[in-house]
Design a protein around this motif. Structure first.
Motif, PDB file in Angstrom:
ATOM      1  N   LEU A  85      15.207   6.417   9.539  1.00  0.00           N
ATOM      2  CA  LEU A  85      14.975   6.017   8.717  1.00  0.00           C
ATOM      3  C   LEU A  85      14.399   4.279   7.727  1.00  0.00           C
ATOM      4  CD1 LEU A  85      15.082   3.868  12.410  1.00  0.00           C
ATOM      5  CD2 LEU A  85      16.715   3.412  11.361  1.00  0.00           C
TER       6      LEU A  85
ATOM      7  N   PHE B 155      14.685  -3.125   7.305  1.00  0.00           N
ATOM      8  CA  PHE B 155      14.993  -1.606   7.321  1.00  0.00           C
ATOM      9  C   PHE B 155      16.171  -1.443   6.748  1.00  0.00           C
ATOM     10  CE2 PHE B 155      11.688   0.846   9.472  1.00  0.00           C
ATOM     11  CZ  PHE B 155      10.943   0.184  10.018  1.00  0.00           C
ATOM     12  N   GLY B 156      17.168  -0.183   6.700  1.00  0.00           N
ATOM     13  CA  GLY B 156      18.377   0.226   6.635  1.00  0.00           C
ATOM     14  C   GLY B 156      18.197   0.025   7.516  1.00  0.00           C
ATOM     15  N   PRO B 157      19.805   0.968   8.061  1.00  0.00           N
ATOM     16  CA  PRO B 157      20.961   1.164   8.785  1.00  0.00           C
ATOM     17  C   PRO B 157      20.771   2.520   9.936  1.00  0.00           C
ATOM     18  CG  PRO B 157      22.062   1.557   7.046  1.00  0.00           C
ATOM     19  CD  PRO B 157      20.950   0.698   7.184  1.00  0.00           C
ATOM     20  N   GLY B 158      20.153   3.231   9.255  1.00  0.00           N
ATOM     21  CA  GLY B 158      19.941   4.795   9.740  1.00  0.00           C
ATOM     22  C   GLY B 158      20.680   5.643   9.366  1.00  0.00           C
TER      23      GLY B 158
ATOM     24  N   TYR C 274      10.875  -6.499  16.021  1.00  0.00           N
ATOM     25  CA  TYR C 274      12.224  -6.609  15.484  1.00  0.00           C
ATOM     26  C   TYR C 274      13.584  -6.482  16.692  1.00  0.00           C
ATOM     27  CZ  TYR C 274       9.814  -4.752  11.248  1.00  0.00           C
ATOM     28  OH  TYR C 274       9.383  -4.904   9.514  1.00  0.00           O
TER      29      TYR C 274
ATOM     30  N   VAL D 240       2.234   0.833   9.793  1.00  0.00           N
ATOM     31  CA  VAL D 240       2.124   0.253  10.873  1.00  0.00           C
ATOM     32  C   VAL D 240       3.091   0.718  12.405  1.00  0.00           C
ATOM     33  CG1 VAL D 240       4.647  -0.936  11.498  1.00  0.00           C
ATOM     34  CG2 VAL D 240       3.767  -1.883   9.519  1.00  0.00           C
TER      35      VAL D 240
ATOM     36  N   PHE E 104       4.540   1.578  15.204  1.00  0.00           N
ATOM     37  CA  PHE E 104       5.793   0.437  16.179  1.00  0.00           C
ATOM     38  C   PHE E 104       5.165   0.682  17.530  1.00  0.00           C
ATOM     39  CE2 PHE E 104       8.560  -0.765  13.517  1.00  0.00           C
ATOM     40  CZ  PHE E 104       8.030  -0.163  12.179  1.00  0.00           C
ATOM     41  N   GLY E 105       5.850  -0.064  18.471  1.00  0.00           N
ATOM     42  CA  GLY E 105       5.444  -0.163  20.365  1.00  0.00           C
ATOM     43  C   GLY E 105       7.315   0.958  20.560  1.00  0.00           C
ATOM     44  N   THR E 106       7.602   1.030  21.575  1.00  0.00           N
ATOM     45  CA  THR E 106       8.585   1.955  22.359  1.00  0.00           C
ATOM     46  C   THR E 106       9.457   0.984  22.735  1.00  0.00           C
ATOM     47  OG1 THR E 106       7.942   2.134  24.327  1.00  0.00           O
ATOM     48  CG2 THR E 106       7.201   3.971  22.790  1.00  0.00           C
TER      49      THR E 106
ATOM     50  N   GLY F 118      19.758  -0.196  12.324  1.00  0.00           N
ATOM     51  CA  GLY F 118      17.961   0.114  11.735  1.00  0.00           C
ATOM     52  C   GLY F 118      17.539  -0.906  12.684  1.00  0.00           C
ATOM     53  N   PRO F 119      16.685  -1.324  12.440  1.00  0.00           N
ATOM     54  CA  PRO F 119      15.720  -2.979  13.434  1.00  0.00           C
ATOM     55  C   PRO F 119      16.004  -3.427  12.332  1.00  0.00           C
ATOM     56  CG  PRO F 119      13.854   0.015  13.357  1.00  0.00           C
ATOM     57  CD  PRO F 119      15.123  -0.391  13.020  1.00  0.00           C
TER      58      PRO F 119
ATOM     59  N   LEU G   2      13.884  -7.119  11.374  1.00  0.00           N
ATOM     60  CA  LEU G   2      13.186  -8.310  11.161  1.00  0.00           C
ATOM     61  C   LEU G   2      13.187  -9.344  11.755  1.00  0.00           C
ATOM     62  CD1 LEU G   2       9.614  -8.306  10.481  1.00  0.00           C
ATOM     63  CD2 LEU G   2      10.196  -9.323   8.330  1.00  0.00           C
TER      64      LEU G   2
ATOM     65  N   MET H 248       4.991  -8.228  13.645  1.00  0.00           N
ATOM     66  CA  MET H 248       5.699  -8.183  13.574  1.00  0.00           C
ATOM     67  C   MET H 248       6.535  -7.630  14.585  1.00  0.00           C
ATOM     68  SD  MET H 248       6.340  -6.060   9.412  1.00  0.00           S
ATOM     69  CE  MET H 248       4.897  -4.838  10.236  1.00  0.00           C
TER      70      MET H 248
ATOM     71  N   GLN I 122      17.120  -4.711  17.363  1.00  0.00           N
ATOM     72  CA  GLN I 122      17.164  -3.074  17.060  1.00  0.00           C
ATOM     73  C   GLN I 122      18.664  -3.131  18.580  1.00  0.00           C
ATOM     74  OE1 GLN I 122      14.887   0.642  17.144  1.00  0.00           O
ATOM     75  NE2 GLN I 122      16.424   1.295  15.159  1.00  0.00           N
TER      76      GLN I 122
ATOM     77  N   LEU J 138      11.070  -4.186  19.530  1.00  0.00           N
ATOM     78  CA  LEU J 138       9.598  -4.259  18.855  1.00  0.00           C
ATOM     79  C   LEU J 138       8.444  -4.679  18.625  1.00  0.00           C
ATOM     80  CD1 LEU J 138      11.750  -1.122  16.923  1.00  0.00           C
ATOM     81  CD2 LEU J 138      11.599  -0.957  19.472  1.00  0.00           C
TER      82      LEU J 138
ATOM     83  N   GLY K  33      14.713   5.925  22.429  1.00  0.00           N
ATOM     84  CA  GLY K  33      14.159   5.643  23.718  1.00  0.00           C
ATOM     85  C   GLY K  33      12.112   6.218  23.258  1.00  0.00           C
ATOM     86  N   MET K  34      12.449   5.888  22.229  1.00  0.00           N
ATOM     87  CA  MET K  34      11.229   6.509  21.366  1.00  0.00           C
ATOM     88  C   MET K  34      10.954   5.361  20.131  1.00  0.00           C
ATOM     89  SD  MET K  34      10.084   9.474  23.220  1.00  0.00           S
ATOM     90  CE  MET K  34       8.094   9.776  22.732  1.00  0.00           C
ATOM     91  N   GLU K  35       9.055   5.611  19.740  1.00  0.00           N
ATOM     92  CA  GLU K  35       8.715   4.795  19.048  1.00  0.00           C
ATOM     93  C   GLU K  35       9.222   5.509  17.678  1.00  0.00           C
ATOM     94  OE1 GLU K  35       7.335   6.018  21.167  1.00  0.00           O
ATOM     95  OE2 GLU K  35       5.327   6.187  20.644  1.00  0.00           O
TER      96      GLU K  35
END
Lengths: 113, 114
Positions: free
Chosen positions: B90, B105-108, A36, A101, A103-105, A43-44, A46, A34, A38, A88, B40-42
């Motif tokens: 999230l 995903f939701g908006p967080g 995404y 899943v 995720f990459g950074t 939020g991410p 898709l 996938m 962001q 992502l 900046g992180m996954e």
């Protein structure tokens, strides 16, 4: 070493350019892939989902998967300032009913008007 | 378009307070997830649920707890908030049946613990 690697960027391109975003992974068990988008503090969202090697196109976006080299790409044609976001990559695997899943950074993209 | 909602969107709270982050989806998805993401992180999975009364811990250890009493609702609770809990949380859901693995995903919720 992380299971999923992405160049963090930022990647700056002029409006209208073709953008190539890349991702490598180490786990050969990944079954689906996938992408995404962001936006900052959101939020991410898709963009693309694919489960086989090859290309999948949706509008201005094309996802490319090469399972033999564990390499995933997302191409954006005719890039727009609204495409400025972090992208992502997120490969996944189902095992024993567990949907995992990774995720990459993310790669930060900036499209300059 | 995904119909998954999170409240509050932003929360600033003092140390020691109990908080509950709400997540609801209207897609009828059986599978729901909570991820934590620092700048900046996954994303890291902290909890998931495959249906009503089913909850499991994810890869990242978390002091939070979750419940799944209704299909559409998956709240996350911190009994005693600490500054180390400051992060973006999230919520996501997926169908998971018939190869439908896409997570939406939701908006967080951006949590700051002072």
């Amino acid at each position: 070493q992380k299971e999923v690697e992405q160049d963090p960027g930022p990647l700056s391109v002029p409006e209208g350019a073709i953008v190539s975003l890349n991702c490598t992974y180490s786990n050969s068990a990944f079954q689906y892939f996938m992408w995404y988008r962001q936006y900052s503090r959101k939020g991410p969202e898709l963009l693309m989902y694919t489960y086989s090697s090859g290309n999948k196109e949706d509008g201005r976006f094309t996802a490319q998967v090469d399972k033999s080299s564990k390499y995933i790409s997302l191409f954006i044609r005719d890039s727009q300032p609204s495409d400025s976001a972090t992208y992502l990559c997120a490969p996944g695997v189902n095992s024993g009913g567990y949907q995992k899943v990774t995720f990459g950074t993310g790669t930060k993209l900036q499209v300059i008007p | 378009e995904a119909d998954i909602y999170q409240t509050p969107r932003y929360l600033v709270i003092g140390t020691g307070k109990k908080i509950t982050l709400e997540c609801s989806q209207t897609m009828g998805h059986d599978k729901m997830y909570w991820y934590q993401q620092d700048p900046g992180m996954e994303l890291h999975l902290i909890h998931y649920s495959y249906g009503v009364n089913s909850t499991e811990k994810g890869d990242l250890s978390s002091e939070s707890t979750v419940s799944r009493i209704r299909t559409e609702h998956f709240p996350l609770t911190l009994e005693s908030a600490r500054p180390s809990h400051t992060s973006q949380y999230l919520c996501a859901s997926s169908d998971g049946s018939g190869g439908k693995n896409e997570q939406y995903f939701g908006p967080g919720t951006r949590l700051t613990v002072t």
